[in-house]
Design an enzyme around this catalytic site. Structure first.
Site, PDB file in Angstrom:
ATOM      1  N   ARG A 122       0.841  -1.194   0.000  1.00  0.00           N
ATOM      2  CA  ARG A 122       0.000   0.000   0.000  1.00  0.00           C
ATOM      3  C   ARG A 122       0.876   1.244   0.000  1.00  0.00           C
ATOM      4  NH1 ARG A 122      -2.496  -0.059   4.910  1.00  0.00           N
ATOM      5  NH2 ARG A 122      -3.609   1.844   4.381  1.00  0.00           N
ATOM      6  N   LYS A 187       3.645  -6.556  12.042  1.00  0.00           N
ATOM      7  CA  LYS A 187       2.864  -6.897  10.842  1.00  0.00           C
ATOM      8  C   LYS A 187       3.086  -8.341  10.423  1.00  0.00           C
ATOM      9  CE  LYS A 187       1.603  -4.980   6.432  1.00  0.00           C
ATOM     10  NZ  LYS A 187       1.154  -3.703   5.886  1.00  0.00           N
ATOM     11  N   ARG A 321      -0.604   5.862  19.417  1.00  0.00           N
ATOM     12  CA  ARG A 321       0.283   6.701  20.221  1.00  0.00           C
ATOM     13  C   ARG A 321       0.803   5.917  21.409  1.00  0.00           C
ATOM     14  NH1 ARG A 321      -3.633  11.020  21.257  1.00  0.00           N
ATOM     15  NH2 ARG A 321      -2.196  11.874  22.758  1.00  0.00           N
TER      16      ARG A 321
HETATM   17  C1  BTN Z   1       0.535  -3.760   2.398  1.00  0.00           C
HETATM   18  O1  BTN Z   1       1.293  -2.828   2.124  1.00  0.00           O
HETATM   19  O2  BTN Z   1       0.270  -4.043   3.561  1.00  0.00           O
HETATM   20  C2  BTN Z   1      -0.071  -4.592   1.301  1.00  0.00           C
HETATM   21  C3  BTN Z   1       0.839  -5.702   0.862  1.00  0.00           C
HETATM   22  C4  BTN Z   1       0.259  -6.566  -0.250  1.00  0.00           C
HETATM   23  C5  BTN Z   1       1.269  -7.534  -0.778  1.00  0.00           C
HETATM   24  C6  BTN Z   1       0.659  -8.533  -1.710  1.00  0.00           C
HETATM   25  S1  BTN Z   1       1.755  -9.889  -2.058  1.00  0.00           S
HETATM   26  C7  BTN Z   1       0.659 -10.436  -3.301  1.00  0.00           C
HETATM   27  C8  BTN Z   1       0.157  -9.216  -4.035  1.00  0.00           C
HETATM   28  N1  BTN Z   1       1.096  -8.816  -5.054  1.00  0.00           N
HETATM   29  C9  BTN Z   1       1.630  -7.632  -4.807  1.00  0.00           C
HETATM   30  O3  BTN Z   1       2.453  -7.064  -5.546  1.00  0.00           O
HETATM   31  N2  BTN Z   1       1.163  -7.130  -3.671  1.00  0.00           N
HETATM   32  C10 BTN Z   1       0.202  -8.026  -3.064  1.00  0.00           C
END
Ligand code: BTN
Length: 323
Positions: A122, A187, A321
């Site tokens: 993202r 995460k 926070r």
């Molecule tokens: C995030 O930033 O939290 C989202 C991550 C999403 C990663 C997945 S892996 C499979 C699919 N292909 C990608 O290029 N991105 C998503």
């Protein structure tokens, strides 16, 4: 004769080291060819250790992605609806692959890869994708009623992902709005939803999901992360079973979402919501605002109380926070 990296990986074991000359004899190639592929696999993040004087062994047993094993983990009714997933050794991004083929792809097409050379997260971030270690999954879903009906879709995908992880014994996981899957404050998995098609008519969503099953110690993930193996005492759940459960939970949730919208998932999201009741900082387009998170509204937007004022955010970067 040339040899595929997947063939070399399949010839390695976590139980015992195997020497370069043994591998060369088994695979019918030169030791130099074996060495070249081992180096290429390592560069992609494969868990290959060199045991001095003994040869090569895997840090943990490699479970290749396998359509039959994935289907075995799915609910029987769903097996009839879905075709085989498109399983690749390496792609730039499983989501990009589906987006490029969106015009001709059937509904509920799935793309999986052992590694991604340009995995996307993202907000324009990279998604580090070491080979064979994690889940890189994308699913294309078609919708008939336009993009306006899709608010909250990424939260629904998050709920389904938490359910699938729980099915596979990865518990104590929750969602940080909108859809980061966290465990122990770090995460575990991320979701990227991308839309295409018509704003007011037929459109599609590609739901991309990355799950950390076994993060190599040297993986440069750029944020506090955790993997399922460490949450399960070192024994990661089966990748193929987890993908089968994810497909089942996701498709069931998407069917419901088409009829109920996000409103039908509000309570389920609330049960996974890690922000509700916590002091948060909202980094919105107009600056940073501190407040207390108060769950989500019927569209999946985040509700935050700033003193006497209740605000709603459709999109923002949130930090807890004091965390
Ligand atoms: C995030 O930033 O939290 C989202 C991550 C999403 C990663 C997945 S892996 C499979 C699919 N292909 C990608 O290029 N991105 C998503």
């Amino acid at each position: 004769m040339s040899i595929q990296p997947a063939t070399v990986l399949a010839a390695l074991s976590a139980d015992a080291a195997v020497s370069g000359s043994e591998l060369a004899a088994t695979l019918g190639v030169t030791r130099a060819a074996v060495w070249k592929q081992i180096e290429a696999l390592r560069a992609l993040g494969a868990p290959i250790e060199a045991a001095a004087g003994k040869g090569y062994r895997l840090t943990w047993a490699f479970e290749p992605l396998d359509a039959t094993a994935i289907r075995a983990g799915m609910d029987p009714a769903l097996r009839k609806r879905l075709g085989d997933p498109d399983i690749r050794w390496q792609v730039d991004s499983t989501s990009s692959t589906l987006l490029q083929n969106a015009a001709s792809a059937r509904d509920l097409s799935v793309c999986l890869a052992e590694t991604q050379s340009a995995g996307r997260g993202r907000r324009g971030r990279d998604w580090v994708s070491p080979l064979g270690a994690n889940v890189y999954f994308s699913l294309l879903k078609r919708f008939g009623a336009g993009m306006g009906a899709l608010s909250g879709l990424s939260l629904v995908a998050g709920v389904a992902l938490v359910q699938a992880l729980t099915d596979c014994g990865v518990s104590e996981v929750g969602l940080k709005w909108p859809n980061d899957v966290l465990a122990d404050g770090r995460k575990l998995a991320g979701i990227l939803v991308e839309l295409g098609g018509e704003f007011l008519g037929p459109c599609h969503a590609v739901i991309g999901i990355g799950i950390n099953l076994r993060l190599p110690r040297n993986a440069k993930v750029g944020q506090p992360s955790i993997d399922a193996a460490s949450l399960c005492g070192g024994a990661a759940p089966s990748r193929n079973r987890l993908i089968g459960r994810l497909l089942t939970r996701l498709v069931v949730a998407l069917d419901r979402f088409e009829h109920e919208g996000f409103a039908g998932f509000r309570e389920e999201f609330a049960r996974c919501d890690l922000l509700a009741g916590h002091a948060v900082r909202v980094q919105a387009s107009d600056g940073a605002h501190d407040g207390i998170a108060e769950g989500v509204d019927a569209r999946g937007a985040l509700r935050v109380r700033h003193g006497g004022i209740a605000a709603v955010y459709d999109s923002a970067e949130i930090s807890v926070r004091g965390a």
